[in-house]
Motif scaffolding. Sequence first.
Motif, PDB file in Angstrom:
ATOM      1  N   VAL A  39       0.833  -1.207   0.000  1.00 18.45           N
ATOM      2  CA  VAL A  39       0.000   0.000   0.000  1.00 18.45           C
ATOM      3  C   VAL A  39       0.870   1.261   0.000  1.00 18.45           C
ATOM      4  CG1 VAL A  39      -1.754   1.328   1.257  1.00 18.45           C
ATOM      5  CG2 VAL A  39      -1.916  -1.158   1.156  1.00 18.45           C
ATOM      6  N   LEU A  40       1.953   1.230   0.786  1.00 20.23           N
ATOM      7  CA  LEU A  40       2.816   2.399   0.924  1.00 20.23           C
ATOM      8  C   LEU A  40       4.113   2.276   0.136  1.00 20.23           C
ATOM      9  CD1 LEU A  40       2.349   3.039   4.764  1.00 20.23           C
ATOM     10  CD2 LEU A  40       1.205   4.201   2.860  1.00 20.23           C
ATOM     11  N   ALA A  41       4.267   1.213  -0.655  1.00 17.68           N
ATOM     12  CA  ALA A  41       5.428   1.018  -1.531  1.00 17.68           C
ATOM     13  C   ALA A  41       6.754   1.032  -0.774  1.00 17.68           C
ATOM     14  CB  ALA A  41       5.446   2.077  -2.641  1.00 17.68           C
ATOM     15  N   VAL A  42       6.773   0.460   0.413  1.00 19.12           N
ATOM     16  CA  VAL A  42       8.001   0.347   1.191  1.00 19.12           C
ATOM     17  C   VAL A  42       8.692  -0.961   0.801  1.00 19.12           C
ATOM     18  CG1 VAL A  42       9.000   0.243   3.501  1.00 19.12           C
ATOM     19  CG2 VAL A  42       6.962   1.628   3.088  1.00 19.12           C
ATOM     20  N   PRO A  43       9.963  -0.931   0.422  1.00 16.45           N
ATOM     21  CA  PRO A  43      10.682  -2.176   0.088  1.00 16.45           C
ATOM     22  C   PRO A  43      10.641  -3.157   1.261  1.00 16.45           C
ATOM     23  CG  PRO A  43      11.963  -0.266  -0.587  1.00 16.45           C
ATOM     24  CD  PRO A  43      10.806   0.256   0.218  1.00 16.45           C
ATOM     25  N   PRO A  44      10.591  -4.468   0.990  1.00 14.38           N
ATOM     26  CA  PRO A  44      10.436  -5.453   2.072  1.00 14.38           C
ATOM     27  C   PRO A  44      11.470  -5.325   3.185  1.00 14.38           C
ATOM     28  CG  PRO A  44      10.149  -6.508  -0.054  1.00 14.38           C
ATOM     29  CD  PRO A  44      10.578  -5.106  -0.341  1.00 14.38           C
ATOM     30  N   GLN A  45      12.737  -5.092   2.829  1.00 17.98           N
ATOM     31  CA  GLN A  45      13.759  -5.000   3.857  1.00 17.98           C
ATOM     32  C   GLN A  45      13.525  -3.807   4.778  1.00 17.98           C
ATOM     33  OE1 GLN A  45      15.832  -7.388   4.289  1.00 17.98           O
ATOM     34  NE2 GLN A  45      17.131  -6.555   5.910  1.00 17.98           N
ATOM     35  N   ALA A  46      13.187  -2.654   4.177  1.00 18.20           N
ATOM     36  CA  ALA A  46      12.907  -1.460   4.982  1.00 18.20           C
ATOM     37  C   ALA A  46      11.645  -1.649   5.820  1.00 18.20           C
ATOM     38  CB  ALA A  46      12.757  -0.241   4.068  1.00 18.20           C
ATOM     39  N   ALA A  47      10.643  -2.322   5.243  1.00 23.31           N
ATOM     40  CA  ALA A  47       9.404  -2.577   5.982  1.00 23.31           C
ATOM     41  C   ALA A  47       9.685  -3.478   7.185  1.00 23.31           C
ATOM     42  CB  ALA A  47       8.374  -3.221   5.065  1.00 23.31           C
ATOM     43  N   GLY A  48      10.518  -4.508   6.984  1.00 25.96           N
ATOM     44  CA  GLY A  48      10.858  -5.383   8.090  1.00 25.96           C
ATOM     45  C   GLY A  48      11.579  -4.653   9.207  1.00 25.96           C
ATOM     46  N   LEU A  49      12.502  -3.757   8.836  1.00 27.33           N
ATOM     47  CA  LEU A  49      13.218  -2.968   9.846  1.00 27.33           C
ATOM     48  C   LEU A  49      12.284  -2.025  10.589  1.00 27.33           C
ATOM     49  CD1 LEU A  49      16.539  -2.118   7.964  1.00 27.33           C
ATOM     50  CD2 LEU A  49      16.273  -3.585   9.969  1.00 27.33           C
ATOM     51  N   ALA A  50      11.304  -1.472   9.862  1.00 30.55           N
ATOM     52  CA  ALA A  50      10.348  -0.549  10.495  1.00 30.55           C
ATOM     53  C   ALA A  50       9.526  -1.249  11.568  1.00 30.55           C
ATOM     54  CB  ALA A  50       9.420   0.050   9.435  1.00 30.55           C
ATOM     55  N   LEU A  51       9.339  -2.545  11.418  1.00 33.17           N
ATOM     56  CA  LEU A  51       8.607  -3.313  12.429  1.00 33.17           C
ATOM     57  C   LEU A  51       9.541  -3.895  13.482  1.00 33.17           C
ATOM     58  CD1 LEU A  51       6.067  -5.249  10.171  1.00 33.17           C
ATOM     59  CD2 LEU A  51       5.837  -3.004  11.222  1.00 33.17           C
ATOM     60  N   LEU A  52      10.772  -4.179  13.094  1.00 34.96           N
ATOM     61  CA  LEU A  52      11.711  -4.802  14.026  1.00 34.96           C
ATOM     62  C   LEU A  52      12.289  -3.809  15.031  1.00 34.96           C
ATOM     63  CD1 LEU A  52      13.505  -7.165  14.964  1.00 34.96           C
ATOM     64  CD2 LEU A  52      15.149  -6.464  13.207  1.00 34.96           C
ATOM     65  N   LEU A  53      12.822  -2.693  14.544  1.00 36.89           N
ATOM     66  CA  LEU A  53      13.551  -1.774  15.418  1.00 36.89           C
ATOM     67  C   LEU A  53      12.696  -1.221  16.558  1.00 36.89           C
ATOM     68  CD1 LEU A  53      15.745   0.145  12.797  1.00 36.89           C
ATOM     69  CD2 LEU A  53      16.382  -1.754  14.298  1.00 36.89           C
ATOM     70  N   GLY A 372       9.213 -11.472  19.688  1.00 38.46           N
ATOM     71  CA  GLY A 372       8.729 -12.463  18.738  1.00 38.46           C
ATOM     72  C   GLY A 372       7.795 -11.848  17.714  1.00 38.46           C
ATOM     73  N   GLY A 373       6.956 -10.907  18.182  1.00 31.82           N
ATOM     74  CA  GLY A 373       6.044 -10.220  17.272  1.00 31.82           C
ATOM     75  C   GLY A 373       6.778  -9.386  16.238  1.00 31.82           C
ATOM     76  N   ALA A 374       7.955  -8.901  16.595  1.00 32.16           N
ATOM     77  CA  ALA A 374       8.744  -8.100  15.658  1.00 32.16           C
ATOM     78  C   ALA A 374       9.581  -8.972  14.734  1.00 32.16           C
ATOM     79  CB  ALA A 374       9.647  -7.144  16.431  1.00 32.16           C
ATOM     80  N   LEU A 375      10.219  -9.992  15.317  1.00 29.62           N
ATOM     81  CA  LEU A 375      11.127 -10.815  14.526  1.00 29.62           C
ATOM     82  C   LEU A 375      10.393 -11.690  13.514  1.00 29.62           C
ATOM     83  CD1 LEU A 375      13.779 -11.934  17.187  1.00 29.62           C
ATOM     84  CD2 LEU A 375      14.092 -10.366  15.263  1.00 29.62           C
ATOM     85  N   GLY A 376       9.162 -12.114  13.847  1.00 28.89           N
ATOM     86  CA  GLY A 376       8.414 -12.949  12.911  1.00 28.89           C
ATOM     87  C   GLY A 376       8.233 -12.283  11.554  1.00 28.89           C
ATOM     88  N   PRO A 377       7.596 -11.099  11.491  1.00 32.22           N
ATOM     89  CA  PRO A 377       7.471 -10.406  10.207  1.00 32.22           C
ATOM     90  C   PRO A 377       8.823 -10.065   9.586  1.00 32.22           C
ATOM     91  CG  PRO A 377       5.937  -9.497  11.788  1.00 32.22           C
ATOM     92  CD  PRO A 377       6.838 -10.425  12.552  1.00 32.22           C
ATOM     93  N   TYR A 378       9.824  -9.751  10.430  1.00 29.80           N
ATOM     94  CA  TYR A 378      11.133  -9.401   9.885  1.00 29.80           C
ATOM     95  C   TYR A 378      11.776 -10.604   9.198  1.00 29.80           C
ATOM     96  CZ  TYR A 378      15.925  -7.824   9.468  1.00 29.80           C
ATOM     97  OH  TYR A 378      17.159  -7.490   8.963  1.00 29.80           O
ATOM     98  N   VAL A 379      11.684 -11.773   9.815  1.00 33.85           N
ATOM     99  CA  VAL A 379      12.238 -12.974   9.193  1.00 33.85           C
ATOM    100  C   VAL A 379      11.550 -13.238   7.861  1.00 33.85           C
ATOM    101  CG1 VAL A 379      12.444 -15.489   9.411  1.00 33.85           C
ATOM    102  CG2 VAL A 379      12.988 -14.019  11.356  1.00 33.85           C
ATOM    103  N   TYR A 380      10.219 -13.048   7.838  1.00 42.91           N
ATOM    104  CA  TYR A 380       9.510 -13.277   6.578  1.00 42.91           C
ATOM    105  C   TYR A 380       9.885 -12.221   5.540  1.00 42.91           C
ATOM    106  CZ  TYR A 380       5.871 -14.721   3.345  1.00 42.91           C
ATOM    107  OH  TYR A 380       5.215 -15.185   2.243  1.00 42.91           O
ATOM    108  N   SER A 381      10.039 -10.973   5.970  1.00 40.73           N
ATOM    109  CA  SER A 381      10.458  -9.935   5.026  1.00 40.73           C
ATOM    110  C   SER A 381      11.852 -10.226   4.474  1.00 40.73           C
ATOM    111  CB  SER A 381      10.438  -8.548   5.698  1.00 40.73           C
ATOM    112  OG  SER A 381      11.501  -8.406   6.625  1.00 40.73           O
TER     113      SER A 381
END
Length: 454
Positions: A39-53, A372-381
């Motif tokens: 929706v916001l065109a954020v690259p997967p790696q950046a999106a994962g970091l936005a949820l992880l950090l 765990g809630g952060a790392l899960g999406p990050y691992v998938y990203s």
Amino acid sequence: MTNVRLPLRALVPFAAGSIGMGIWVTVPGIFLLYFLTDVLAVPPQAAGLALLLPNVVNVVLHPWVGRISDANLATAGHRRQLMSIGCVVVLAFVAMFAVPSDLHGTTAAIWVAVALVAGNLLYSCYQVSYLATPADLGIGYHERTRLMGYRSVVITVSVLLAGVAAPAVAGDDPGVGDYTRMALWLGAVMLAAMLVGITGVARLSRAAPGTPAEPGHRGGLLVALRDRQFRALTASYLTAGITMHLVLAAMPYFAEYELGRSSLTTVLIAAFMAPAVLTTPLWVLVARRLGKQLSLLVAQAAFVAGSLVLALGAAAGLPLLIAAVAVLGVAFAAMQLMPLSMVPDVIAAAGPAGAAGAGSYTGVWTAAEATGGALGPYVYSACLTAGGFAASSAGQHTTQSPGALAAVRYGFTLVPAVLMTIAIVLQRRYTLDKRAHTAAPRAGAQEKAEGQRN
């Protein structure tokens, strides 16, 4: 006295507080990564970091909140003041999806990350104090399972309803405005439920007051970290949490890119959550017979088996895939119920120092849960990035490469199977339950007799 049987007039409102917690965990957990990339065109790696950090901050925040909660209990006699502050998390929940229209890519990711940091801090104020309640009460081994059984049923129902309601409210091919409307509706429900939960905590405390910590005994973070049983339980729960949040975050991708229909996201969520709701009461009975540890290991093994079936992909046929997802849901019910009812067992076994530091225990526990809630999406990203997955804006439909499609499929199936196997190995290091379960039947009989007299 630990033979108290908790009344329904306290159990029900306490469990209702989990509705708000379920919404906070579910909606960002399932939709936030997809919201960023598609929706916001954020690259997967950046999106994962936005949820992880933002969630890395929880490693410090949650134990700190736990110490404040313990201090509030010692001075005020309850933890409800901090829970009331935590209800403000609703504002951060809405802000995560109310991204200004001129923000896309990295700037949009920063907006979401800032809102997530604020939300995590506020949510921890509620969650840490709420989950310390079973350890604060004068109840025994089986009654803790019964209490958390009510809570697990309600939170699983809320996860199911939120997972189904969120895409329904947002609509087909939603934009930022649609997600904002969704957040406003669910945020209102979230606030009401959390307020009811505070009432439930108060009633439980009156029904089964615990024994205050003896003078000279101090709890705290070090007491929790030095507890070998708690470390083993937390390490397994963290690994399982990474796995579960990865699976939830991956469902929209698996539905759209592997099964070919984004609308199947709702079907997958329902197939996952409905069995979890239905089987939670059964897991309470299984735990009474087998013990919590063995029940948890059985559930984790079933999760691995279901994940391997899903690895067959669309070629296996939708009925078999839905059945495999249902197996994951049945396992999920036990993986929610058992560990959360084992934490107060660990605290009780730690003696006065554990009772004095229940908030610190749950602070470390919820820090692991948030991590765990952060790392899960990050691992998938990271899986998506490795496969070359291409991000897109709302309304755009990008053709993905074979490598990206493989990452979508195996990141949802094989990676969770490996992670859950690691969780099983870690869980086997927990040895407290055999002793606690052996000593429980006599106390359980006393609880039953007390309930019949009442």
